[in-house]
Design a protein around this motif. Structure first.
Motif, PDB file in Angstrom:
ATOM      1  N   LEU A  49     -72.465  34.935   2.001  1.00 58.50           N
ATOM      2  CA  LEU A  49     -71.995  35.099   1.281  1.00 58.50           C
ATOM      3  C   LEU A  49     -72.218  34.672  -0.283  1.00 58.50           C
ATOM      4  N   ASN A  74     -76.898  44.453   5.620  1.00 56.09           N
ATOM      5  CA  ASN A  74     -75.541  44.772   6.870  1.00 56.09           C
ATOM      6  C   ASN A  74     -75.058  43.739   7.859  1.00 56.09           C
ATOM      7  N   ASN A  80     -70.192  36.549   8.343  1.00 56.67           N
ATOM      8  CA  ASN A  80     -69.492  36.310   7.291  1.00 56.67           C
ATOM      9  C   ASN A  80     -68.761  37.089   7.722  1.00 56.67           C
ATOM     10  N   GLN A  81     -68.378  37.997   8.244  1.00 55.30           N
ATOM     11  CA  GLN A  81     -67.260  38.960   9.390  1.00 55.30           C
ATOM     12  C   GLN A  81     -66.888  38.026  10.535  1.00 55.30           C
ATOM     13  N   GLY A  85     -63.751  36.329   7.943  1.00 59.25           N
ATOM     14  CA  GLY A  85     -63.647  37.640   7.683  1.00 59.25           C
ATOM     15  C   GLY A  85     -61.675  37.601   9.141  1.00 59.25           C
ATOM     16  N   GLU A 148     -56.676  53.348   0.746  1.00 55.73           N
ATOM     17  CA  GLU A 148     -56.981  52.210   2.086  1.00 55.73           C
ATOM     18  C   GLU A 148     -57.072  53.029   3.979  1.00 55.73           C
ATOM     19  N   SER A 156     -57.415  47.843   8.356  1.00 50.53           N
ATOM     20  CA  SER A 156     -58.931  47.595   7.865  1.00 50.53           C
ATOM     21  C   SER A 156     -58.618  47.098   6.603  1.00 50.53           C
ATOM     22  N   GLY A 157     -59.521  46.126   6.521  1.00 55.79           N
ATOM     23  CA  GLY A 157     -60.149  46.216   4.995  1.00 55.79           C
ATOM     24  C   GLY A 157     -61.416  44.612   4.639  1.00 55.79           C
ATOM     25  N   GLY A 158     -62.554  45.300   4.166  1.00 56.99           N
ATOM     26  CA  GLY A 158     -63.574  43.810   3.745  1.00 56.99           C
ATOM     27  C   GLY A 158     -65.099  43.938   4.884  1.00 56.99           C
ATOM     28  N   GLY A 159     -64.506  45.005   6.487  1.00 60.54           N
ATOM     29  CA  GLY A 159     -65.543  44.667   6.860  1.00 60.54           C
ATOM     30  C   GLY A 159     -64.440  44.346   8.485  1.00 60.54           C
ATOM     31  N   ASP A 162     -57.886  43.854   7.890  1.00 66.28           N
ATOM     32  CA  ASP A 162     -57.185  42.811   6.778  1.00 66.28           C
ATOM     33  C   ASP A 162     -56.246  41.449   7.269  1.00 66.28           C
ATOM     34  N   GLY A 165     -57.624  38.332   8.065  1.00 62.60           N
ATOM     35  CA  GLY A 165     -58.591  36.964   7.110  1.00 62.60           C
ATOM     36  C   GLY A 165     -58.273  36.412   6.745  1.00 62.60           C
TER      37      GLY A 165
END
Length: 229
Positions: A49, A74, A80-81, A85, A148, A156-159, A162, A165
């Motif tokens: 990150l 990507n 990170n994900q 995540g 959303e 889903s969110g941030g790859g 949700d 995380g």
């Protein structure tokens, strides 16, 4: 010196002693173990990150990053994900395992920490889908717009998902503790005299799953949207 001694005595008697007792409880020890186990994932995820935001701090590197790292962002951000995540998932697994191990060692009962970890994950995943009530029927939420995305209840969110995380850590802790405590309670009901057999351990695990019906209430309380009734 006298004032300092009084202050230290006050800290030891009124603060350190009670905090030491709290830190020695099973729940806190399991949470501490989960925190320690998640540190490597946090460090690795944060490194990628930081790499991603360097051009915003050092603007002179913008051109270099646009020609190199931006093209594979990507790719390396997957690290990170799959760390930050899904940090709640790591927490849940370790708490379920460690809490079961602590109970097993201190109460001298035949509980499998792996079963505790699996039950914790099962309970945690039951709290992730979002439900609404339409016409008196529970329905999985489906929303797909610019702000959303929720498909069949899974937000889903941030790859990624949700709730997997950092926002889901508290829920993971609660569900892991509930799952292990219910498993321990049910194993006591069945009786430990047969706990040495692998067949009994399998039955114990399945019987514990029946106990998790109560998690439906947790899901409902956590995910019910009264505006959708």
């Amino acid at each position: 010196m006298g004032e300092d001694n009084k202050f230290m005595k006050f800290l030891n008697e009124k603060l350190m002693a009670p905090m030491g007792k709290i830190a020695a409880t099973r729940i806190v020890r399991a949470i501490m173990a989960a925190g320690l186990a998640s540190i490597p994932f946090t460090i690795v995820g944060s490194m990628f990150l930081v790499l991603n935001i360097l051009p915003t701090v050092f603007t002179s590197l913008t051109g270099f990053f646009n020609a190199t790292f931006v093209k594979i962002t990507n790719l390396y951000m997957i690290a990170n994900q799959t760390t930050m995540g899904i940090l709640a998932l790591y927490f849940t697994i370790v708490i379920g395992y460690e809490y079961t191990r602590i109970i097993r060692d201190e109460e001298k009962v035949n509980l499998d920490p792996v079963n505790g970890a699996l039950l914790a994950v099962f309970a945690f995943f039951m709290t992730i889908p979002e439900l609404v009530i339409k016409g008196g029927t529970f329905t999985l939420l489906n929303v797909n717009n610019k702000t959303e995305t929720v498909i069949n209840g899974w937000r889903s969110g941030g790859g990624g998902l949700d709730r997997l995380g950092t926002g889901g850590i508290f829920t993971g802790i609660i569900m892991a503790l509930l799952a292990v405590n219910l498993s321990d309670h049910r194993s006591e009901k069945l009786g430990h005299q047969n706990a040495g057999t692998s067949a009994f351990r399998g039955i114990q695990c399945l019987y514990s799953f029946d106990s998790n019906v109560c998690y439906f209430l947790c899901c409902f309380a956590d995910r019910w949207d009264p505006d959708c009734v």
